[in-house]
Design an enzyme around this catalytic site. Sequence first.
Site, short mmCIF file in Angstrom:
data_model
loop_
_atom_site.label_atom_id
_atom_site.label_comp_id
_atom_site.label_asym_id
_atom_site.label_seq_id
_atom_site.Cartn_x
_atom_site.Cartn_y
_atom_site.Cartn_z
CG PHE A 115 11.85 18.75 -3.31
CD1 PHE A 115 10.58 19.20 -2.98
CD2 PHE A 115 11.96 17.56 -4.03
CE1 PHE A 115 9.45 18.48 -3.34
CE2 PHE A 115 10.84 16.84 -4.40
CZ PHE A 115 9.58 17.30 -4.05
CE1 TYR A 150 -3.52 2.70 0.28
CE2 TYR A 150 -2.22 3.50 2.14
CZ TYR A 150 -3.23 3.69 1.20
OH TYR A 150 -3.92 4.87 1.19
NE ARG A 183 -9.41 6.19 4.49
CZ ARG A 183 -8.70 6.70 3.49
NH1 ARG A 183 -8.25 7.92 3.57
NH2 ARG A 183 -8.46 5.98 2.42
NE ARG A 225 0.97 13.75 11.67
CZ ARG A 225 1.02 14.62 10.67
NH1 ARG A 225 1.92 15.57 10.67
NH2 ARG A 225 0.18 14.53 9.65
C1 PS7 Z 1 4.73 15.01 -6.08
C2 PS7 Z 1 5.92 16.24 -4.18
C3 PS7 Z 1 11.63 13.14 -2.52
C4 PS7 Z 1 12.55 10.97 -3.51
C5 PS7 Z 1 -0.49 14.08 -2.63
C6 PS7 Z 1 7.00 13.27 -1.32
C7 PS7 Z 1 -1.38 11.42 0.51
C8 PS7 Z 1 3.25 11.18 2.82
O1 PS7 Z 1 -3.26 12.40 3.46
O2 PS7 Z 1 -0.59 15.33 2.82
O3 PS7 Z 1 -2.83 14.55 4.74
O4 PS7 Z 1 -2.35 12.32 5.78
O5 PS7 Z 1 0.50 14.88 5.00
C9 PS7 Z 1 4.01 14.79 -3.67
C10 PS7 Z 1 10.57 10.91 -2.09
C11 PS7 Z 1 0.59 11.85 -2.87
C12 PS7 Z 1 5.99 11.08 -0.72
C13 PS7 Z 1 0.89 10.47 0.11
C14 PS7 Z 1 2.80 14.00 -3.94
C15 PS7 Z 1 9.47 11.44 -1.30
C16 PS7 Z 1 -0.71 11.16 -2.83
C17 PS7 Z 1 4.87 11.73 -0.04
C18 PS7 Z 1 2.07 13.82 -2.62
C19 PS7 Z 1 8.13 11.05 -1.92
C20 PS7 Z 1 -0.80 10.11 -1.70
C21 PS7 Z 1 1.66 13.66 1.66
C22 PS7 Z 1 3.83 10.72 0.43
O6 PS7 Z 1 1.25 13.54 3.03
O7 PS7 Z 1 -0.96 13.11 3.91
C23 PS7 Z 1 4.85 15.31 -4.61
C24 PS7 Z 1 11.54 11.66 -2.67
C25 PS7 Z 1 0.70 13.20 -2.73
C26 PS7 Z 1 7.00 11.78 -1.28
C27 PS7 Z 1 -0.39 10.65 -0.34
C28 PS7 Z 1 1.45 11.24 1.18
C29 PS7 Z 1 2.06 12.47 0.97
C30 PS7 Z 1 2.81 11.34 1.40
P1 PS7 Z 1 -2.43 13.11 4.50
P2 PS7 Z 1 0.03 14.32 3.70
MN MN Z 2 -5.31 8.75 0.77
#
Ligand code: PS7
Ligand code: MN
Length: 351
Positions: free
Chosen positions: A269, A152, A209, A199
Amino acid sequence: THLLQIDPENKPKKRCYEFLRQTSRSFAAVIQEVHEDLRDGICIFYLILRGMDTIEDDMTIPIEKKEPLLRNFHNLIFKKGWTYTESGPNEKDRQLLLEFDVVIDEFLCLKKEFRDIIADTTKKMGNGMADYAKDTVRNKYGIMTIKDFDTYCYYVAGLVGIGLTGLFATSGLEDPEFDNNIELANSMGLFLQKVNITRDYLVDDQDGRKFWPKEIWSKYTNDLSELKKPENATNALNCLSDIILNALQHVPDCLTYMSRLKEQTVFNFCAIPQVMAIATLSICFRNHDVFKKVVKLRRGESVKLILRSKNIYEVADIFRYYNRVIINKNDPRDPNYLKISMACGQIEQWC
Ligand code: PS7
Ligand code: MN
Ligand code: MN
Ligand code: MN
Ligand code: MN
Ligand code: MN
């Protein structure tokens, strides 16, 4: 007439950056500072996945509608004018989907290499989310095994790490071969996602969920939701240690990934969210507040971390510091004591 096509203020692009600021304070801050060759690509990538996640999270959409939306999302981002008006009134990012045509317009302006990576990531993630959404309709426990937990997290976060790594490589800001680091890139996403899931125990529980895998929580309770009851505090803390132990396994990979980055803005970043994650994890560790309220870093602490995270030496120092916070809170009565001590030993060695 060609002058008419030039929009000097570029309103749609401005609107996208407004959406970015509205949907995530922390990601907006780091994305806006990225090198201009990558900034728009990452911003649009973020908004597309944020839009799809808003659909995944919306429990008012019946599965018969949700499944095809998620599976087709990678096609919808090519449909000029497409918007989604059926989000529940309580969805915080409803507005983004109401004006999604603006995101699509900017997506279509990106260079082909970027569009391909973004569309491919969206396709894989949407199908993974759909599989999982179908599963949870049938199975009230949510995620079952530790293996399912990793699968997941791969769909919703590992793929983001892999996709971003592809963008870094194809932009020329990192080595063209940098996208060979698929396992390490997956770990970068898994670590962030697992800290988020740790968290968010309480908010996710309130939304009905379950992301903590049954294989872990069943050692401490018959019902994940009951861990928050005060009389289950000891089991709750031990279960929390078990899930934190699972997240800690990814830290050495994350440090190795970051040590291979060359470009300064890409480094910042990547590093800032990781440093925030280890700090958050150290605060959550053996902290019963996780079951009572949302545990957050203090504002001043995050600011200090952001300013310090400029190179791998500083980042390793910060990881070593929070690793020691965990070591100092580790309790010999915790059944995970020895394993946590070993995981922290591995991290200390890397640093
Ligand atoms: C394309 C920057 C940097 C190599 C929306 C960034 C939600 C933890 O739902 O919003 O509020 O609890 O706090 C980000 C690796 C993904 C993983 C995943 C796209 C790092 C849709 C972030 C972010 C890779 C599914 C945001 C994964 O948490 O969650 C871009 C390198 C999105 C990254 C989701 C979660 C992100 C997450 P919620 P948050
Ligand atoms: Mn989600
Ligand atoms: Mn959030
Ligand atoms: Mn979400
Ligand atoms: Mn390549
Ligand atoms: Mn969450």
